[in-house]
Design a protein around this motif. Sequence first.
Motif, PDB file in Angstrom:
ATOM      1  N   UNK A 393       2.838  12.040  22.551  1.00 26.25           N
ATOM      2  CA  UNK A 393       4.186  11.486  22.642  1.00 26.25           C
ATOM      3  C   UNK A 393       5.195  12.479  23.207  1.00 26.25           C
ATOM      4  N   UNK A 394       6.179  11.937  23.912  1.00 29.10           N
ATOM      5  CA  UNK A 394       7.353  12.725  24.289  1.00 29.10           C
ATOM      6  C   UNK A 394       8.306  12.833  23.110  1.00 29.10           C
ATOM      7  N   UNK A 395       8.388  11.765  22.315  1.00 27.76           N
ATOM      8  CA  UNK A 395       9.257  11.721  21.142  1.00 27.76           C
ATOM      9  C   UNK A 395       8.452  11.124  19.997  1.00 27.76           C
ATOM     10  N   UNK A 396       8.321  11.827  18.856  1.00 29.90           N
ATOM     11  CA  UNK A 396       7.528  11.304  17.744  1.00 29.90           C
ATOM     12  C   UNK A 396       8.066   9.964  17.243  1.00 29.90           C
ATOM     13  N   UNK A 397       7.196   9.222  16.588  1.00 29.75           N
ATOM     14  CA  UNK A 397       7.494   7.842  16.201  1.00 29.75           C
ATOM     15  C   UNK A 397       8.796   7.705  15.406  1.00 29.75           C
TER      16      UNK A 397
END
Length: 599
Positions: A393-397
């Motif tokens: 991921x680029x940004x975590x969930x």
Amino acid sequence: MCRIFGHFDSQATVHELKTVAALQRHGGPDAQYITTGDTWGLGNNRLAIMDLDGGDQPYVLDGIVVVFNGEIYNHHELRRMLTARGHRFPDLCDGSILPALYAEYGTAFTEHLDGMYAVAVVDLRGEPKLVLATDDMGMKPLYYHWNAAERHLYFASELPALLSFRAVQARAWEPGLDAYLATKTPFSEQTMFDGIRVLPPAATAEVTRGSGLRIRVRDTSVPPADAGPEEAAERVRELLRHEVHRLTRADVPVCAITSGGLDSSLVTALAAERVGELHSFNIAYRGTWPADERGFAQEVASRHGTRHHQVEIDPADFPDLLSDVVWHLGQPNADPITLSTYALFRAVHQAGFKVAVTGDAADELFGGYDRIKAALKAGAGHDWVPAYVRALAAVPRERRLGLYSDDYRHFITAHGTAEDHLAQALTSSPHDRLTAITEVEIGRRLPAYHLRRVDHLSMASSVEVRLPFCQPALVRYARSLPAALKVEGDQVKKVLYAAAGGLLPDSVLNRPKQPFTLPITAMLCDGQRLMEFARDMLAPARLRRHGRLDPDAVQALLRTQSTTPTDASALAVWSLLIHELWLDQFHAATPRNRHEVLA
């Protein structure tokens, strides 16, 4: 090397086709060709690499019309075989053998090709048929829009060009923002545009009015090999040397990209064996920044006698470059290396080179990523999938969902996130752990995230990138090797390091692995122009126009990066910035009513 485009069983004016061609001219500035029938059209822009005086497209033979993008490395052998069967050829260009090969083998012609390619064939010998084909790794992308109701198909090598057909609309794919932030770009055949897909690797598509669109993916699986460490290392070195030497043959000068890491350094070393006074290129950033690799690249260049070019770009210029980067990619890619890649190949072009060999794809083939190492180290019965998927991921969930507006968060949670779908595919895979991971890394991530980026950003400067690690013989052998020869304990790419023994300086072989990327954590700080640009692009008034992001949450993210910068928050800011630039270029600022979508 070229850019191709066309339509089938549909109408498009010559003006449309010329517009498509104009939008891809950077990838083929040397010539332009368009041919049309009553309900079809084909075209190409040529970047002359082989047989500079030949290579006129389309290639035509008895009702078979072909346009082609790529390089066929075994074209000499194929030409000899086809000549023995009575075929004659107007030139020695690699693509000129394609109509005869198709005439002999039909849609199975791809089974004889060794190279990187996207091919379009209009077969007029019976019911008109369009055939599209891609190489086994997806090195040459081909985007298409299929209207199933009207049986119309449009295709092009690049997204901005495809969107210039009047029948192809730039509608945002609603789950796209989440898919992008979850995996840094949509994987597999999906694009960020609703109704536009990309042909998968190893695919052959057939289109007729009677049968519609049918896509067949060729089987690229391989049986496991029984090889010891020394034998495997020797075989990898032998295969890679053969491919590098073969891929440095061209009718124009060839250079090498040398990042200073194992993969590109090894390719540079082998290329220097064959190319006299090989030119090598490395990129760095003006000023003092962390993870500077220029010293390692210079060591490799000195050891192998290359004529080394140290490219430097000024971080103050990054905002001016980013719009061009996003335009050429056609959709967001969250890896900051995109900007470096674009600037590097611009410098390669300015130095007078049309062809470059690189070390791309070695990490995917030989287990070079920490996420692969961690997944393989996890004990039997341990659920390794969540951590592996999170690492993509680029940004975590949790942070991702917190950045969304209420209605977009509702939409995503109702439909499942991109990482949910990927985790399900891994969990249900019938394969062993390494094979399941390899299917994701090579089959889904590599073409979408890596190879399209390299293709689009090199061809933006009229440079053809050749990829020795993506050649079929080397890919097949790498995929056949057991996990222990790739990753053992904390050592990654074990067999590749062994293959490089004696060819590279110890400093390169023994250095810690680091990604070749932009130091955005240091650059997205107060006082840096990139940070000011991000604040402008992510201003609340701009974000409200599309309605997917919560402006207050994004402002909080920017404050966090300003006061306590981290790699995670920097990548989140960068990713949102790139997405906003993409929206600006391709989409009108009108929020959608997601309640209607859910209904």
